[in-house]
Design a protein around this motif. Structure first.
Motif, PDB file in Angstrom:
ATOM      1  N   ARG A   1      -7.340 -44.785   9.464  1.00  0.00           N
ATOM      2  CA  ARG A   1      -6.053 -45.553   9.507  1.00  0.00           C
ATOM      3  C   ARG A   1      -5.681 -45.856   7.776  1.00  0.00           C
ATOM      4  O   ARG A   1      -4.396 -45.823   7.353  1.00  0.00           O
ATOM      5  CB  ARG A   1      -6.083 -47.028   9.963  1.00  0.00           C
ATOM      6  N   ALA A   2      -6.651 -46.130   7.022  1.00  0.00           N
ATOM      7  CA  ALA A   2      -6.578 -46.265   5.609  1.00  0.00           C
ATOM      8  C   ALA A   2      -5.855 -44.977   5.043  1.00  0.00           C
ATOM      9  O   ALA A   2      -4.902 -44.969   4.175  1.00  0.00           O
ATOM     10  CB  ALA A   2      -7.497 -46.770   4.847  1.00  0.00           C
ATOM     11  N   ILE A   3      -6.208 -43.920   5.500  1.00  0.00           N
ATOM     12  CA  ILE A   3      -5.848 -42.517   4.881  1.00  0.00           C
ATOM     13  C   ILE A   3      -4.362 -42.685   5.384  1.00  0.00           C
ATOM     14  O   ILE A   3      -3.402 -42.305   4.407  1.00  0.00           O
ATOM     15  CB  ILE A   3      -6.372 -41.500   5.508  1.00  0.00           C
ATOM     16  N   PHE A   4      -4.066 -42.773   6.454  1.00  0.00           N
ATOM     17  CA  PHE A   4      -2.577 -42.714   6.982  1.00  0.00           C
ATOM     18  C   PHE A   4      -1.576 -43.703   6.187  1.00  0.00           C
ATOM     19  O   PHE A   4      -0.561 -43.357   5.866  1.00  0.00           O
ATOM     20  CB  PHE A   4      -2.508 -43.132   8.664  1.00  0.00           C
ATOM     21  N   VAL A   5      -2.011 -44.899   6.031  1.00  0.00           N
ATOM     22  CA  VAL A   5      -1.411 -45.896   5.278  1.00  0.00           C
ATOM     23  C   VAL A   5      -1.142 -45.348   3.785  1.00  0.00           C
ATOM     24  O   VAL A   5      -0.110 -45.489   3.369  1.00  0.00           O
ATOM     25  CB  VAL A   5      -2.274 -47.359   5.172  1.00  0.00           C
ATOM     26  N   HIS A   6      -2.158 -44.715   3.456  1.00  0.00           N
ATOM     27  CA  HIS A   6      -2.116 -44.355   1.755  1.00  0.00           C
ATOM     28  C   HIS A   6      -0.944 -42.984   1.649  1.00  0.00           C
ATOM     29  O   HIS A   6      -0.033 -42.950   0.901  1.00  0.00           O
ATOM     30  CB  HIS A   6      -3.304 -43.946   1.359  1.00  0.00           C
TER      31      HIS A   6
END
Length: 908
Positions: A718-723
């Protein structure tokens, strides 16, 4: 008072002349005239006062005044105008008209220098139609008036000549006199002669005009147009112009007007046809066909000649056996009245002869047309080749054509390749089995001073190929040795300059085409030493190309001379630079690795490092891949990783993604997921520094998220998608948001899904801004809702979660959860989740590192940061599940916030 003038009319009787006697009103003027009889003013006042008097009385006054003042132009002009009005409409034979003519003559005794009186008198005579009297009056006027006034007289004189009834002899004589004064008006005279069908005189005058170089046409006609008019007159009326030298006149026009002589040739032939001299006409046609230089003139003459021959054949076919006179159709087609052609017997042989002549003419058309093209430019090589093809089946004429071509074409003026004529000439003898003459032609061709060295080299190569076709291998090698003979001094600058100024034979030894052919010949027919000598000589002359270097090295490798071939490669990389040296380096490295493998690993590494130092970034990718393959196969895996790491930092941005994909595959194969994660994070971090393009970075992020998803690292995915969301515009990149949506549907909850939607709206708004200065945007836009404001602040400040993870794990990547150390709190929660009974409810996935912030805290912070003033908040209903799922965490929220949420729900 003049008694003679007054008393003369009184002798006829006093009864009819009483009205002419002076009255009491005239006494005053008469007395004044007695005192001053030469006063023009007094006479004029007297005439003005008696304006209404009878005409006879006014005439007497005019006569008295003119007797006193015979040189007064004013009195004469007024008197003549008044009398001319009186005779208007009267017959020519009337006595009054004759009296007016006498009056004009009396006036001209003293007024002979006044052109106006002459003009009025002449116009009056012209209207009477008296030819002789009028002509004499014109002549008298021309004699009396000065030359400067003659132009006014000639205008009326020429109009008089155009009237019907004027004898042509008179008009011709008058025009001849006029042309002495105005020679530039000869065209008017010619037009008059044409209208009177005086063709002989018209042709004579026209011939004088075209021979006069100083003549300029007042009608704007060119000399060419005048020549064409002369041709029309001569050819259509040959009998009337028998006194002219028609042939000489037309031929002089042909010599002067070379741009369009077809019509002049046809006119000359037409003249002989109308005279009945058909053989002379044919000679003129043939001469025209062999001298014109334009296709238009050739087509005109050829078509006219064809029509002439067809007309003769047609009339001979239709003519009766005993008919002596020519048919009427022959006259219409230009055949003469008393032509000798029609005196021939109408038998079968005569008709066959005429048909054969016409057929021969049609067969000669391509050859005649080729002659026209070569007369336009005798140095056109392509036209000579076409002409040779016209004589297929006639070897003798082909040889003559080739001989004429090679002796006519000038090297400096040639259009096309001159050496192709020599080569085609030699091959012509070869096709007919005459090898000796072919060698003679080639030998002469090698002595021609061609414009370019390559032309001479081509001649030598063709000669050698001819010898090879006839199995004369030794002669072919000897020819190449002759062609590539090198002088002793080749490096001095003075010698090089002298070679450039000299013939191409002195520069032939520098022809790469010739040396390449020599190399192929030596490889096929020579020995190993002779072939090496040829290649070494090429390298010494510094005319080698990268392809020749590769050929030389390949030749040595085929004979197992590996180190010698590597020396050739070394010479090539020392001479050439990029991009020409690229193929040499690739072949060198490939053959070296293939030959030694891991035996000389350090030497191979030095070669790769040297190649990479010289290679520009856009040419370095294949070298890096070969280097990494070497390390993987014969070296260390860590060294291969270093090569890949250097490659992704060196190759162009457009090629880095492919290198990263290979890098990740090898890292996963050799070092596992830890190295893969490190490479992913490095690639994404370097995107901000220009490492990857936005599209490639999004693709890397999606692959990284998919990897973490398969490993069960949901929060990291999820953090990768946010980035990566800041790089994906929802309007143009729906695939990214579709992947994230599927991810949240399968692995997220309501809060994470709403957060994803909030980020999507925020990213869409950021891409729709006209400018991207976030400081100015925040200062100029309306404050957003607290949740949107807090989310935006998180994105701009680097995300609090990312900051916390950076403090814990030490990573500089925004929006990532470390995959290394697991916190004690998370380990405790994992153990508690594992202790849940199998049949019980599934525990919710909880991120222990998530920082819980109350709604009231966000509002207070936003209120503290926003400037004072009323803020208009948008009201929206809150779902019931929000209140039911709050649990114990909702009790920690301020009461005011809960009340406001309930109120909004009821209002919604």
């Amino acid at each position: 008072m003049a008694p003679g003038v007054v008393q003369q009319p009184m002798q006829n009787g006093s009864a009819n002349l009483d009205h002419l006697q002076p009255d009491d009103d005239d006494l005053l003027y008469e007395e004044e005239l007695l005192r001053n009889p030469y006063s023009l003013k007094m006479w004029w006042r007297y005439l003005e006062a008696r304006r209404d008097a009878p005409a006879q009385k006014r005439y007497i006054l005019y006569e008295r005044a003119l007797k006193a003042l015979p040189v007064s132009y004013k009195l004469w002009h007024s008197y003549l105008r008044e009398r001319q009005k009186a005779v208007r409409g009267l017959s020519v034979v009337d006595r009054t008209v004759e009296a007016l003519n006498n009056t004009y003559q009396r006036a001209l005794v003293s007024m002979h220098k006044m052109p106006r009186i002459w003009l009025e008198y002449l116009e009056f005579l012209v209207s009477q139609g008296l030819v002789s009297k009028t002509r004499r009056a014109f002549d008298s006027a021309l004699c009396a008036l000065p030359v400067t006034q003659h132009e006014r007289i000639w205008q009326i004189y020429l109009k008089f000549l155009m009237q019907p009834g004027i004898p042509q002899e008179t008009a011709v004589r008058v025009y001849r006199r006029y042309l002495r004064l105005e020679p530039t008006h000869t065209e008017e005279y010619i037009a008059y002669l044409k209208s009177k069908e005086q063709w002989g005189e018209a042709a004579k005058k026209m011939a004088e005009l075209v021979d006069d170089d100083s003549f300029r046409s007042l009608e704007g006609k060119s000399k060419h147009q005048l020549w064409l008019e002369l041709c029309d007159i001569i050819t259509k009326h040959p009998k009337e112009v028998s006194g002219l030298k028609v042939d000489a006149i037309l031929r002089s026009g042909i010599r002067k007007f070379t741009d369009e002589v077809g019509r002049l040739w046809t006119s000359l032939a037409d003249y002989y046809i109308r005279q009945g001299h058909y053989e002379s006409a044919r000679d003129v046609y043939e001469e025209g066909l062999t001298t014109v230089i334009t296709v238009r003139d050739f087509s005109l003459i050829f078509d006219t000649l064809t029509q002439f021959e067809e007309a003769l054949v047609q009339h001979r076919l239709t003519q009766g056996a005993d008919e002596e006179d020519e048919p009427e159709e022959a006259q219409e087609n230009g055949v003469g009245d008393d032509g000798e052609d029609f005196l021939l017997k109408d038998d079968e042989n005569d008709i066959d002869l005429r048909l054969a002549r016409l057929e021969h003419l049609m067969e000669r058309r391509p050859i005649l047309l080729s002659s026209v093209m070569l007369r336009q430019n005798p140095h056109n090589v392509h036209e000579w080749h076409k002409r040779v093809k016209l004589f297929n089946g006639q070897p003798h004429k082909q040889i003559l054509t080739y001989t004429e071509a090679v002796t006519t074409v000038n090297v400096d003026m040639a259009v096309g390749k001159l050496h192709t004529l020599w080569i085609a000439f030699a091959k012509f003898y070869e096709r007919h089995g005459d090898i000796e003459n072919a060698r003679v032609i080639f030998d002469k061709a090698t002595q021609v001073a061609f414009k370019y060295v390559e032309d001479l080299a081509t001649v030598w190569c063709e000669w050698c190929e001819m010898e090879l076709r006839h199995k004369n291998f030794k002669r072919a090698l000897e020819l190449m040795r002759r062609a590539t003979y090198t002088p002793d001094k080749i490096n001095r600058r003075e010698e090089a300059e002298r070679e450039k100024e000299g013939p191409v034979q002195g520069r032939l030894y520098r022809s790469l085409k010739l040396w390449s052919f020599y190399c192929d010949l030596e490889e096929s027919l020579g020995t190993m030493e002779s072939t090496q000598a040829v290649y070494d000589r090429i390298l010494e002359l510094r005319i080698a190309t990268p392809q020749l270097i590769l050929n030389y090295a390949l030749f040595l490798q085929e004979h197992k001379f590996w180190e010698e071939s590597f020396k050739v490669y070394e010479k090539g990389v020392a001479v050439f630079k990029y991009p020409h040296v690229r193929d040499i380096w690739l072949a060198y490295l490939q053959q070296f690795v293939k030959r030694y493998g891991g035996d000389k690993l350090e030497r191979a590494r030095d070669l790769f490092k040297q190649a990479l130092r010289e290679a520009p970034p856009e040419e370095s990718k294949p070298l890096f891949l070969q280097y990494a393959a070497l390390e993987e196969q014969y070296g260390l895996a860590r060294s291969a990783m270093d090569v890949y790491d250097r490659a992704v930092k060196t190759v162009p941005v457009t090629e880095r993604l492919a290198v990263y994909e290979l890098y990740l595959a090898r890292a996963h194969e050799y070092f596992g997921l830890g190295k893969v994660r490190e490479i992913y994070e490095t690639a994404i971090e370097e995107q901000d520094e220009g490492g990857l393009s936005d599209e490639d970075c999004k693709r890397m992020c999606r692959r990284y998220a998919a990897l973490e998803r398969r490993l069960g690292e949901i929060d990291r995915a999820r953090a990768i998608f946010v980035h990566a969301s800041s790089l994906a515009d929802p309007r143009t990149d729906p695939a990214f948001w579709a992947d994230w949506n599927d991810f949240e549907v399968k692995h997220g909850n309501e809060d994470t899904f709403r957060e994803m939607l909030r980020i999507k709206r925020s990213v869409a708004a950021s891409f729709s801004q006209v400018h991207y200065n976030t400081t100015l945007v925040e200062a100029t836009t309306t404050p957003a809702a607290p949740e949107e404001e807090s989310g935006k602040r998180k994105r701009e400040d680097g995300d609090d979660m990312a900051a916390l993870e950076a403090a814990v794990t030490g990573t500089r990547l925004q929006g990532f959860v470390s995959g290394g150390t697991v916190q004690p709190d998370q380990r405790t929660q994992d153990e508690a989740a594992a202790a849940v009974a199998p049949g019980g409810p599934a525990p919710a996935v909880v991120n222990s590192e998530d920082i819980e912030l109350g709604d009231g805290m966000d509002e207070d912070e936003n209120d503290a940061e926003e400037p004072t003033g009323e803020v208009q908040l948008q009201q929206k209903a809150v779902p019931e599940a929000v209140f039911r799922g709050a649990g114990a965490e909702d009790s920690s929220q301020p009461t005011g916030a809960l009340e406001r949420l309930k109120k909004r729900k009821l209002e919604g």
